[in-house]
Design a protein around this motif. Structure first.
Motif, PDB file in Angstrom:
ATOM      1  N   LEU A 177      62.176   5.187  33.289  1.00  0.00           N
ATOM      2  CA  LEU A 177      61.515   5.439  32.008  1.00  0.00           C
ATOM      3  C   LEU A 177      62.479   6.073  31.024  1.00  0.00           C
ATOM      4  CD1 LEU A 177      58.885   5.673  30.279  1.00  0.00           C
ATOM      5  CD2 LEU A 177      58.518   7.899  31.383  1.00  0.00           C
ATOM      6  N   GLY A 178      62.459   5.574  29.798  1.00  0.00           N
ATOM      7  CA  GLY A 178      63.208   6.188  28.712  1.00  0.00           C
ATOM      8  C   GLY A 178      62.286   6.978  27.811  1.00  0.00           C
ATOM      9  N   LEU A 179      62.773   8.101  27.299  1.00  0.00           N
ATOM     10  CA  LEU A 179      62.012   8.914  26.365  1.00  0.00           C
ATOM     11  C   LEU A 179      62.736   8.936  25.023  1.00  0.00           C
ATOM     12  CD1 LEU A 179      61.219  12.049  28.594  1.00  0.00           C
ATOM     13  CD2 LEU A 179      59.817  10.000  28.279  1.00  0.00           C
ATOM     14  N   ALA A 180      62.038   8.572  23.961  1.00  0.00           N
ATOM     15  CA  ALA A 180      62.604   8.655  22.615  1.00  0.00           C
ATOM     16  C   ALA A 180      62.254  10.029  22.058  1.00  0.00           C
ATOM     17  CB  ALA A 180      62.043   7.546  21.734  1.00  0.00           C
ATOM     18  N   VAL A 181      63.244  10.915  21.977  1.00  0.00           N
ATOM     19  CA  VAL A 181      63.021  12.317  21.607  1.00  0.00           C
ATOM     20  C   VAL A 181      63.778  12.614  20.326  1.00  0.00           C
ATOM     21  CG1 VAL A 181      63.112  14.703  22.380  1.00  0.00           C
ATOM     22  CG2 VAL A 181      62.843  12.873  24.065  1.00  0.00           C
ATOM     23  N   SER A 182      63.041  12.824  19.246  1.00  0.00           N
ATOM     24  CA  SER A 182      63.673  13.089  17.951  1.00  0.00           C
ATOM     25  C   SER A 182      64.070  14.546  17.781  1.00  0.00           C
ATOM     26  CB  SER A 182      62.716  12.702  16.827  1.00  0.00           C
ATOM     27  OG  SER A 182      61.588  13.573  16.833  1.00  0.00           O
ATOM     28  N   GLY A 183      63.377  15.436  18.482  1.00  0.00           N
ATOM     29  CA  GLY A 183      63.558  16.872  18.280  1.00  0.00           C
ATOM     30  C   GLY A 183      62.377  17.518  17.609  1.00  0.00           C
ATOM     31  N   ASP A 198      56.251  16.721  18.526  1.00  0.00           N
ATOM     32  CA  ASP A 198      55.560  15.749  19.365  1.00  0.00           C
ATOM     33  C   ASP A 198      56.463  15.241  20.488  1.00  0.00           C
ATOM     34  OD1 ASP A 198      53.531  16.077  17.509  1.00  0.00           O
ATOM     35  OD2 ASP A 198      54.127  14.317  16.352  1.00  0.00           O
ATOM     36  N   SER A 199      57.664  14.813  20.131  1.00  0.00           N
ATOM     37  CA  SER A 199      58.539  14.229  21.149  1.00  0.00           C
ATOM     38  C   SER A 199      59.116  15.294  22.082  1.00  0.00           C
ATOM     39  CB  SER A 199      59.671  13.421  20.494  1.00  0.00           C
ATOM     40  OG  SER A 199      60.484  14.238  19.686  1.00  0.00           O
ATOM     41  N   ASP A 220      62.840   0.029  32.347  1.00  0.00           N
ATOM     42  CA  ASP A 220      61.799  -0.974  32.163  1.00  0.00           C
ATOM     43  C   ASP A 220      60.678  -0.505  31.241  1.00  0.00           C
ATOM     44  OD1 ASP A 220      61.191   0.830  34.185  1.00  0.00           O
ATOM     45  OD2 ASP A 220      60.016  -0.584  35.342  1.00  0.00           O
ATOM     46  N   ALA A 221      60.763   0.731  30.754  1.00  0.00           N
ATOM     47  CA  ALA A 221      59.767   1.247  29.815  1.00  0.00           C
ATOM     48  C   ALA A 221      60.389   2.342  28.959  1.00  0.00           C
ATOM     49  CB  ALA A 221      58.545   1.798  30.555  1.00  0.00           C
ATOM     50  N   VAL A 222      59.894   2.464  27.736  1.00  0.00           N
ATOM     51  CA  VAL A 222      60.324   3.528  26.823  1.00  0.00           C
ATOM     52  C   VAL A 222      59.069   4.189  26.262  1.00  0.00           C
ATOM     53  CG1 VAL A 222      61.470   4.084  24.645  1.00  0.00           C
ATOM     54  CG2 VAL A 222      62.503   2.425  26.200  1.00  0.00           C
ATOM     55  N   ALA A 223      59.016   5.525  26.314  1.00  0.00           N
ATOM     56  CA  ALA A 223      57.873   6.276  25.811  1.00  0.00           C
ATOM     57  C   ALA A 223      58.162   6.817  24.419  1.00  0.00           C
ATOM     58  CB  ALA A 223      57.527   7.418  26.766  1.00  0.00           C
ATOM     59  N   LEU A 224      57.186   6.693  23.531  1.00  0.00           N
ATOM     60  CA  LEU A 224      57.276   7.168  22.150  1.00  0.00           C
ATOM     61  C   LEU A 224      56.283   8.311  21.957  1.00  0.00           C
ATOM     62  CD1 LEU A 224      57.238   3.631  20.498  1.00  0.00           C
ATOM     63  CD2 LEU A 224      59.261   5.003  21.053  1.00  0.00           C
ATOM     64  N   GLY A 225      56.577   9.214  21.023  1.00  0.00           N
ATOM     65  CA  GLY A 225      55.784  10.425  20.874  1.00  0.00           C
ATOM     66  C   GLY A 225      54.670  10.371  19.853  1.00  0.00           C
ATOM     67  N   PRO A 273      52.248   7.928  25.521  1.00  0.00           N
ATOM     68  CA  PRO A 273      51.454   8.799  26.388  1.00  0.00           C
ATOM     69  C   PRO A 273      50.692   9.888  25.650  1.00  0.00           C
ATOM     70  CG  PRO A 273      53.791   9.282  26.600  1.00  0.00           C
ATOM     71  CD  PRO A 273      53.696   8.037  25.781  1.00  0.00           C
ATOM     72  N   LEU A 274      51.060  10.177  24.396  1.00  0.00           N
ATOM     73  CA  LEU A 274      50.410  11.259  23.644  1.00  0.00           C
ATOM     74  C   LEU A 274      49.340  10.746  22.680  1.00  0.00           C
ATOM     75  CD1 LEU A 274      53.567  13.364  22.641  1.00  0.00           C
ATOM     76  CD2 LEU A 274      52.278  13.404  24.787  1.00  0.00           C
TER      77      LEU A 274
END
Length: 412
Positions: free
Chosen positions: A24-30, A33-34, A119-124, A164-165
């Motif tokens: 899993l990838g996490l897109a974290v802006s800072g 939410d992320s 295989d997946a990327v999570a967005l906040g 997920p949020l």
């Protein structure tokens, strides 16, 4: 929606149990939410044996952005999560900044996921983001698809995009972060009323006394998502008995197509246009109707990089030759849909075109219209045609479509 200290954790991690990704990838802006997503999902992924990577996109638009990305990197290191900073340098100062940044962010994350084997990327995106999206799309006069807004899961280009949020409010996440002693950065653009989303956020606060609140708009999105699923089922049924995919073109049985409700016809045509032309968005209703009506009457029409024309009971949707991607090396993905492989050599991959078609004397025996063959892949040595796999001159070369059509179709 509110909850105790464990409420956000239970709801955010539920998505990992339905169909756990391998990596899993996490897109974290800072932002809050992320950052909350990172801290909620990192221990949950580890407990489930899910590989985890994080990335921050630096859009290069604010000098503070690099420091914010580095703070995310330090937070990831403390959690044992590998982290990458992805740089966007493509903004030319023209057009819609937020839309351009969103597209660039998605493209960068897609490439990053492929390189990391995710295989997946999570967005906040949160419950508030969902309500704001519905409000903005109401303002644009969107139909069912637009008002269904964001899905908790979506598949695109072989990758799962997770939110997920989406059932958790922004304030609840920040309360959770504060309770955990975790800090975050606030993007000043979130206060810039030059952006539509910020104006929508302010409008929601102003409309609350009238009863137009986050919960109601989210409920609308959920109902529209159910309606969209039903309409997609009708489009799939029509596609399975009316559409064939031939040499990268879409051939539509006009008799079956005309007998279907207009919404189903438009949905299917829009899907075909996006599949052929690679458009990020569904064509607008008025030009889509005009193109289909003109094509059905036998006139050649173009829309979204696609030509449309009816002949002998079949509506053909084909790639517009002048919109086709330029030459690339063989074995390189071409024009967003094609993969070509073969003997190799000093050749280039480009569209067949009129000159190439003249070098394929047997093309009429294939039973395909000229419009369908002109944009197909061909191998060239200078001005000499080496091979045209779709036009009867394979010469050991193979061309295949690697982009999935969104609905079932008739066998070719």
């Amino acid at each position: 929606m509110t909850g105790g200290a464990e409420g956000p954790a239970l709801r955010a991690t539920a998505i990992l149990d339905r169909d756990p990704p391998r990596a899993l990838g996490l897109a974290v802006s800072g932002g809050g939410d992320s950052v909350a997503m990172l801290h909620l999902l990192a221990p949950a992924a580890r407990a489930r044996g899910i590989g985890l990577h994080a990335a921050t996109v630096d859009h290069g638009l604010r000098p503070e952005a690099r420091d914010e990305a580095r703070r995310v990197a330090r937070a990831c290191a403390a959690l044992g999560v590998p982290h990458d900073i992805l740089e966007w340098t493509g903004w030319d100062g023209r057009g819609n900044l937020q839309d351009a940044a969103r597209r660039a962010r998605r493209a960068l994350l897609t490439d990053w996921a492929a390189k990391r084997g995710l295989d997946a990327v999570a967005l906040g995106h949160t419950r508030d983001d969902q309500a704001e999206t519905v409000l903005m799309r109401l303002a644009r006069g969107s139909g069912v698809d637009g008002l269904a807004a964001m899905a908790i899961e979506r598949r695109e280009a072989g990758l799962r995009w997770l939110r997920p949020l989406l059932g958790i409010g922004r304030a609840e996440l920040r309360d959770w972060l504060t309770g955990q002693g975790i800090g975050w950065d606030e993007d000043p653009s979130n206060e810039d009323r030059g952006f539509q989303r910020v104006r929508a956020r302010d409008a929601l606060a102003a409309l609350a006394p009238l009863g137009l609140e986050v919960d109601g708009l989210v409920a609308t999105a959920e109902r529209m998502a159910m309606a969209r699923a039903a309409l997609d089922a009708l489009a799939a049924e029509l596609s399975s008995r009316a559409l064939r995919l031939v040499a990268g073109a879409v051939a539509v049985d006009l008799a079956a197509y005309r007998a279907a409700p207009e919404e189903t016809r438009l949905r299917l045509a829009a899907a075909a246009l996006r599949w052929i032309g690679g458009g990020a968005y569904r064509p607008r209703l008025v030009p889509l109707r005009a193109a289909l009506e003109g094509a059905a009457e036998g006139r050649r029409r173009t829309l979204a990089g696609v030509t449309l024309r009816a002949a002998r009971g079949t509506l053909w949707l084909c790639r517009e030759p002048k919109a086709v991607e330029g030459p690339v090396a063989p074995d390189t993905p071409w024009d967003g849909r094609w993969q070509v492989s073969g003997p190799g050599g000093a050749v280039r991959l480009a569209a067949l075109g009129a000159e190439g078609l003249r070098q394929c004397p047997g093309w009429r025996d294939l039973g395909l219209p000229r419009d369908a063959l002109l944009p197909t892949p061909a191998l060239w040595d200078g001005a000499r045609l080496v091979a045209a796999p779709c036009a009867g001159r394979a010469e050991g070369w193979r061309a295949r479509i690697v982009a999935d059509f969104p609905y079932p179709t008739l066998p070719h």
